[in-house]
Design an enzyme around this catalytic site. Structure first.
Site, PDB file in Angstrom:
ATOM      1  N   THR A 196      52.487 -62.713 -44.806  1.00  0.00           N
ATOM      2  CA  THR A 196      53.394 -62.178 -43.775  1.00  0.00           C
ATOM      3  C   THR A 196      52.687 -61.874 -42.459  1.00  0.00           C
ATOM      4  OG1 THR A 196      52.984 -59.921 -44.524  1.00  0.00           O
ATOM      5  CG2 THR A 196      54.852 -61.085 -45.523  1.00  0.00           C
ATOM      6  N   LYS A 197      51.398 -62.134 -42.359  1.00  0.00           N
ATOM      7  CA  LYS A 197      50.661 -61.762 -41.150  1.00  0.00           C
ATOM      8  C   LYS A 197      50.881 -62.794 -40.031  1.00  0.00           C
ATOM      9  CE  LYS A 197      49.267 -57.918 -42.872  1.00  0.00           C
ATOM     10  NZ  LYS A 197      48.221 -57.623 -43.823  1.00  0.00           N
TER      11      LYS A 197
END
Ligand SMILES: *Cc1c(COP(=O)(O)O)cnc(C)c1O
Length: 405
Positions: A196-197
């Site tokens: 999710t970064k």
């Protein structure tokens, strides 16, 4: 291939759902993964070397060492300081549990620093207080929360530390800038490529450093402490003999991850611009809402927020509480999250740090109010509006009709 070209407009079937997170792996990265798998060499190798130099160039760092995760990056960066077991290390109380585990796994003692509820980060005053409480820290982890760049130099001075004793947790801060310097240009910074970064590879991490000796120590430590280039020993022409001259770990990045990362990195600028557009749209829609406080951001033109997260704060007394708003949004198919459950609210870590919930007023206050809204490059303008409409409905209808949609 542009970063957003693969976006298909979702069909309008009743109410649109908006997931909290998204992981975009661009077609070129999928092709690179297939190419590596067909090459006969999938673990650490030439793709990792290329990814390291391309990443280093992106953040103006002289050295970059690719590892298995940001948690591993933090642990190895702390171990490279060669501190004595049990020495105190300051860390924000508003951070991810993995960042605190890294301190514990490095044999050191985490000491929590309270945060300013406005910025979600330690101030010089809270840092000074925490430094005093532990009799002077040996090192400090500075977290750039949400992508808002922390003032590393000021915090190091407040802690009584030189910059070489500071490890930046830049898991949220790929694309952040502080006073003209990219996060990653500092002495030592650790990045995450978790799904999710801002640069998703699935899993992975990177240490950037100005210190060549530290880079070499981490480069060897990540692969069992084996001598330089031991990864080549099974390649054609490789030699079997190696030495182990230092303590080692198993925290290397694979060529499969690195090949994906190299292609994803080409999309980063486009993705960051889209994150900025989304933040501006949220700002425009939410600024007028009573009881909603917009995320803090740098007030200088030479600084830049990476917008990994868009965390609003819901003021108490202005409507329903944060938990009820999150539930009501979930009921409408809108994902949200809370960054973070403070370290001293987590059962195991609270004993490690010896602070009870309620023991850090700034972090406790922020935790009651904070709510992260969806923020990722493939989020459409319409989805941002759906989130804002739903939030507005929750806050304005709650007094008369309750929160149910
Ligand atoms: C995600 C995250 C980490 C850990 O990253 P991994 O790559 O999953 O190990 C560390 N610190 C912060 C602030 C994070 O958000």
């Amino acid at each position: 291939m542009t970063a957003t070209a693969a976006r298909a407009t979702p069909p309008v079937t009743g109410r649109e759902t908006v997931p909290f997170a998204d992981c975009e792996i661009v077609p070129a990265a999928r092709e690179a993964a297939v190419r590596v798998m067909a090459s006969g060499w999938v673990t650490t190798g030439p793709e990792v070397l290329a990814f390291e130099s391309e990443f280093a160039a992106r953040v103006n760092a002289p050295h970059a060492v690719a590892v298995a995760s940001c948690t591993a990056a933090l642990e190895l960066a702390l171990r490279s300081l060669q501190l004595s077991p049990g020495e105190p290390v300051l860390t924000s109380s508003n951070t991810f549990c993995g960042a605190v585990h890294a301190i514990v796994h490095a044999g050191l003692r985490p000491v929590l620093v309270d945060v300013d509820p406005v910025t979600g980060m330690p101030t010089e005053a809270t840092t000074r207080a925490a430094a005093r409480s532990c009799g002077g820290p040996a090192a400090m982890v500075v977290t750039h929360w949400a992508g808002d760049p922390a003032d590393v130099v000021a915090l190091a001075a407040a802690a009584g530390l030189t910059l070489d004793r500071v490890v930046e947790d830049a898991a949220h801060a790929l694309g952040s800038k502080h006073r003209g310097l990219a996060v990653g240009e500092g002495v030592t910074a650790c990045f995450s490529f978790y799904a999710t970064k801002n640069l998703p590879l699935g899993e992975g991490g990177m240490v950037t450093t100005r210190d060549g000796a530290r880079a070499e120590w981490i480069r060897s430590a990540r692969l069992h402490g084996m001598s330089a280039d031991a990864w080549r020993r099974y390649l054609p022409g490789g030699r079997w003999r190696y030495d182990v001259a230092q303590e080692g770990f198993k925290a290397n990045m694979t060529d499969l991850q690195a090949a994906i990362g190299r292609e994803q990195l080409r999309c980063l600028d486009v993705w960051q611009r889209r994150r900025e557009e989304i933040a501006a749209r949220y700002d425009d829609r939410l600024r007028a809402l009573d009881g909603v406080v917009l995320p803090h951001r740098p007030d200088r033109r030479d600084s830049r927020h990476a917008w990994h997260l868009y965390p609003v704060q819901l003021l108490p007394g202005a409507g329903p509480g944060r938990d009820d708003v999150a539930d009501a949004l979930a009921h409408r198919g809108i994902g949200t999250s809370v960054h973070f459950i403070p370290v001293h609210h987590l059962t195991w870590l609270r004993d490690v740090v010896d602070v009870a919930p309620g023991g850090l007023p700034g972090a406790d206050e922020l935790f009651a109010r904070v709510l992260s809204l969806p923020m990722y490059p493939r989020l459409t303008d319409r989805q941002v509006d759906v989130v804002c409409d739903a939030l507005e409905a929750c806050l304005t209808r709650s007094t008369t009709t309750g929160l149910s949609p």
